[in-house]
Design an enzyme around this catalytic site. Structure first.
Site, short mmCIF file in Angstrom:
data_model
loop_
_atom_site.label_atom_id
_atom_site.label_comp_id
_atom_site.label_asym_id
_atom_site.label_seq_id
_atom_site.Cartn_x
_atom_site.Cartn_y
_atom_site.Cartn_z
N ASP A 20 -7.22 -1.89 4.22
CA ASP A 20 -6.27 -2.94 3.83
C ASP A 20 -6.58 -4.27 4.50
O ASP A 20 -5.97 -5.28 4.15
CB ASP A 20 -4.83 -2.52 4.20
CG ASP A 20 -4.33 -1.36 3.37
OD1 ASP A 20 -4.68 -1.31 2.18
OD2 ASP A 20 -3.61 -0.50 3.91
N ASP A 32 0.87 -1.16 0.00
CA ASP A 32 0.00 0.00 0.00
C ASP A 32 0.92 1.23 0.00
O ASP A 32 2.11 1.12 0.33
CB ASP A 32 -0.89 -0.03 1.24
CG ASP A 32 -1.75 1.21 1.36
OD1 ASP A 32 -2.35 1.61 0.34
OD2 ASP A 32 -1.82 1.79 2.46
N ASP A 77 -1.62 -0.83 6.07
CA ASP A 77 -1.79 -0.34 7.44
C ASP A 77 -3.21 0.08 7.81
O ASP A 77 -3.54 0.16 8.98
CB ASP A 77 -0.86 0.86 7.68
CG ASP A 77 -1.41 2.14 7.07
OD1 ASP A 77 -1.91 2.09 5.93
OD2 ASP A 77 -1.34 3.19 7.73
#
Length: 634
Positions: free
Chosen positions: A516, A311, A512
């Protein structure tokens, strides 16, 4: 002595084997050899029967284990009259459990240390200044707490004292004390320094970082790796090889004792012990380096990782805005402030704002050592900005349209800088004159580039960025980090699809946020940046990085590689030594009793070899970033 007695109580079969051996030796000493033979033989036969029943049950359920050889060795030595060898094998089997427990306890020290240090009490400071001890679960957000010297911080909090020093080694692996200033976040589980400090609770005990870590550790300490069963994969060929060597030795020599002597040294305890000890050691090393691995099988997957997806926000970047440029307006009709004075005034005004950028502006001024001013008439206009009188000057901070309304007609107009995607500007006016702009953006982590570069040597052939940001924001960051493949504007369902379809596998996903959580769960290995990340992400991940440092992903993969290598080395070491001893026994050079004693040595060698995994990691890992203060451009 007391500890030895407690250990024997915990392992009754070990105690029984020792007792039978002692009584047998006494009987031999008083020349009652037949009684000693009967006692030892009956005891060994009973143990073989018990283990044999368990073995048959496992065989019926489709599990073929290496303990078959141990039962056969006990039976064979009894049949040829080597009853003392039978007793030694029994003691070896019983002692194997104790040895494994000792090794696992040593390897688990860093994991269990977190559990042992869970805070139970907190010192709450009342409105009248009185200090009352309360259960840590009774602490409420906003409570003022006293933390005495060398005490553990009970909940996540903000430092209210001017300064303090905290030992965060149990959380982050950082060996040096970390200096904090008033307003800095203090993590639960860190240890206060030599001076008492006051903190303001920012989370309940159940929501604090340390309690979340404790839950992760409990899961980690109870897990069992799939590779632990790798030893059983060797069961069939190792058993067949052992029986072949024993059978040939018997056939060539014509002596059935040779058959028993070979099987004695074929006892497979080293193979059964090596893998689990190695994986517990690897998990311990990961915890010590700031990564809680929930399931030991995750280490095996990490060792084979071929694709890593990141990410962007909060993972490769810091996840919060930082001031990157201060641009004071100059010329006729402007406030003509210096960069420091502009930042000081804006930081002062933003103390009275709840906007997401307010904290970053205030912190930037404080990091420069600028003295912030107070205001008695500050007011926040929701979604627009703040107006305040500071040091006798009228200041307006916020969006350009809001600030433009405060600028005099004959003054210089607002200048709107052209900003790349991902940056934001805050505008300011002082006494009706345009004062300038301050630019903020989410900065790339210092260690991100080194982390991406370090993945290739670890066998990772594909690196992706999977983000919800637009392409214009994500692409420049990816290019700077050496990531060629970018998937932008992804919804959680898109991230799941991309990771599920990614090849080659295994696929590691690092993220995080709450968004996600689904993709971390669907990845072969989900790694959550848990230092500031959402609880949902940590709960759905297979591993959690406890510090705000993405390079620990490389550390985790490195530990996975080394742990699996050590486990396999330990298994093969046991096999090689056992085969060597079998060949020696096959030519009659290794009596059964001596062979049984040597197997204890082989056990110890296998355990010591596996315990090397406790020191796994650190090689090939990017240097940890220093705690330096970001410099602002003028």
């Amino acid at each position: 002595m007391t500890r030895a007695v407690a250990a024997l109580r915990h392992y009754p079969l070990v105690a029984a084997a020792l007792a039978v051996g002692a009584v047998g030796l006494v009987l031999l000493a008083i020349e009652l050899e037949l009684a000693a033979r009967i006692l030892v033989s009956v005891f060994a036969a009973a143990v073989a029967l018990k283990e044999g029943v368990s073995m048959v049950r496992r065989l019926l359920s489709g599990q073929f284990g290496l303990d078959l050889l141990a039962v056969m060795a006990i039976t064979a030595t009894l049949l040829v009259g080597e009853y003392w060898a039978s007793l030694i094998i029994v003691f070896m089997l019983a002692g194997g459990e104790a040895l494994e427990d000792y090794a696992e306890n040593r390897a688990r020290r860093e994991l269990s240390a977190l559990l042992d240090r869970v805070p139970q009490r907190a010192h709450r400071i009342g409105p009248d200044g009185a200090i009352v001890d309360i259960p840590v679960d009774a602490v409420a957000v906003g409570d003022r707490l006293l933390v005495r010297p060398a005490e553990i911080v009970p909940v996540d909090a903000r430092l209210d004292s001017l300064e303090g020093a905290f030992d965060e080694s149990s959380l982050t692996g950082e060996s040096l004390p970390v200096d904090k200033e008033s307003g800095d976040e203090v993590a639960s589980g860190s240890v206060n320094g030599p001076a008492a400090v006051e903190i303001i609770a920012s989370a309940l005990a159940a929501d604090s970082q340390y309690q979340r870590i404790v839950e992760l550790v409990r899961e980690a300490s109870e897990s069992k790796a799939p590779l632990v069963r790798l030893a059983d994969r060797y069961a069939v060929p190792f058993t067949l090889l052992s029986l072949a060597i024993a059978g040939i030795a018997w056939a060539v020599s014509g002596d059935p004792v040779r058959f028993a002597e070979v099987l004695v040294v074929a006892t497979p305890c080293p193979l059964l012990i090596a893998a689990p000890v190695a994986f517990m050691g690897g998990m311990s090393s990961a915890a010590r380096n700031g990564v809680v691995v929930k399931n030991a099988g995750t280490l095996e997957k990490l060792s084979r990782a071929r694709t890593v997806a990141f990410d962007k926000t909060g993972t490769l970047t810091k996840g919060h805005p930082e001031v990157v440029d201060v641009r004071p307006a100059a010329g006729e009709g402007t406030a003509n402030l210096s960069a420091d004075e502009l930042l000081r005034l804006v930081g002062s005004a933003e103390r009275y704002s709840s906007h997401v950028l307010a904290a970053a502006l205030q912190q930037a001024a404080e990091r420069r050592g600028l003295a912030l001013s107070d205001s008695t008439d500050a007011r926040e206009v929701a979604t627009h900005g703040v107006a305040a009188t500071l040091d006798g000057r009228a200041l307006v901070v916020g969006k350009p349209a809001f600030v433009a309304e405060a600028i005099a007609e004959d003054a210089a107009p607002i200048i709107r800088p052209e900003l790349p995607s991902g940056e934001a500007a805050v505008y300011a006016a002082v006494d009706g004159l345009f004062a300038g702009t301050i630019v903020l953006r989410d900065r790339v982590r210092d260690e991100s580039a080194e982390t991406v570069a370090a993945l290739g040597p670890l066998g990772v052939t594909r690196v992706l960025m999977v983000t919800g940001d637009v392409e214009a924001t994500a692409r420049p960051i990816a290019d700077a980090l050496g990531i060629d493949e970018v998937h932008a504007e992804c919804l959680p369902a898109d991230k799941v699809r991309i990771v599920r379809e990614a090849e080659p596998r295994p696929v590691v996903m690092v993220g995080d946020g709450v968004n996600d959580a689904p993709v971390l769960a669907v990845a072969d290995v989900g790694i959550a940046m848990g230092a500031r990340g959402a609880t949902a992400a940590g709960e759905s991940a297979d591993a959690v990085v406890l510090v705000d440092d993405v390079s620990r992903v490389v550390e985790a993969i490195t530990i996975g590689h080394q742990t699996v290598r050590i486990a396999l080395q330990s298994i093969w070491l046991g096999i090689i030594i056992s085969v060597g001893l079998m060949l020696i026994a096959s030519v009659g050079l290794l009596p059964a009793v001596v062979g049984a004693l040597l197997q204890e040595v082989v056990d110890l060698v296998a355990i010591l070899a596996a315990l090397r995994a406790v020191r796994a990691g650190t090689r090939g890992v990017p240097a940890r970033p220093s705690r330096r203060v970001p410099q602002l451009t003028r």
